[in-house]
Design an enzyme around this catalytic site. Sequence first.
Site, PDB file in Angstrom:
ATOM      1  N   GLU A 184       0.843  -1.196   0.000  1.00 10.63           N
ATOM      2  CA  GLU A 184       0.000   0.000   0.000  1.00 10.63           C
ATOM      3  C   GLU A 184       0.877   1.243   0.000  1.00 10.63           C
ATOM      4  O   GLU A 184       1.752   1.395   0.852  1.00 10.63           O
ATOM      5  CB  GLU A 184      -0.905  -0.002   1.227  1.00 10.63           C
ATOM      6  CG  GLU A 184      -1.810   1.198   1.332  1.00 10.63           C
ATOM      7  CD  GLU A 184      -2.634   1.190   2.602  1.00 10.63           C
ATOM      8  OE1 GLU A 184      -3.221   2.239   2.929  1.00 10.63           O
ATOM      9  OE2 GLU A 184      -2.684   0.152   3.277  1.00 10.63           O
ATOM     10  N   SER A 219      -5.434   2.292  -0.268  1.00 11.32           N
ATOM     11  CA  SER A 219      -6.618   1.905   0.503  1.00 11.32           C
ATOM     12  C   SER A 219      -7.439   3.147   0.796  1.00 11.32           C
ATOM     13  O   SER A 219      -7.177   4.228   0.284  1.00 11.32           O
ATOM     14  CB  SER A 219      -6.197   1.231   1.814  1.00 11.32           C
ATOM     15  OG  SER A 219      -5.704   2.201   2.720  1.00 11.32           O
TER      16      SER A 219
END
Length: 253
Positions: A137, A163
């Site tokens: 991420e 995210s």
Amino acid sequence: MDMLDTVGGLPALMKYLLAHGLLHGDVMTCTGKTLAENLRDVPDLRMDQDVIAPLEKPLAKPGHHLLVLKGNLAKNGCVSKLSGKELGGGTGVFIGPAKVFDCEDDAFQAVQAGRIVKGDVLVIRYEGPKGGPGMREMLSPSAALVGAGLGKDVALITDGRFSGASHGIMVGHVDPEAQVGGALAAVRDGDQIEININTRSISVHLSDAVLAERLASFVPPPPKFTGSKMLRKYVATVGGASQGAPTDCHGGP
């Protein structure tokens, strides 16, 4: 989450979405009842609040949040997240020079050092399912951009992922990824990259011939982690992000 709880919580939000035709109320749930039956006696979502925006006045107008883009930079697609931001002063088009980094950590350090400026397109590659491995991420560089006051003025493009915590002009999950010779591997500093939400497209301003020439000499970088047999098996079998990065680890590499 605490603020959401004070206005009725997730059940109240689900009831609101169901009432507006955005959930399938007839689906069976683990309670043995349908979704609609589960929500029937739930108190309504409080509307005298500013936690959940009403459908009549959404935080982001249609086409200004999550979009799938395709183009010569992502032939299999990628996902853009705008969080309501306007591109190009309302034109829906962002064009800027690429600043290219081969890993998340180098990109983060560049933002911290002030080397990323308004109008840039920050490219982070070799962070996809195979290159990461595992699609890390890209939270640190995206957070650093916002912290530097560049959240509305710099686009971030990556074959890694983001995210709900990421905020800015985000384009992730680029497929094919750089590690397998996707077009992201051919991008160089200064190349002009265009994000166009009107046409749902993303492209680098290079001809097909130039892209093919650059990729003809492409050699994938060595794996980042070599000590784990499981990671080696994962890298050998994992698919692209556009297919959900499926794996088949039963038979081995």
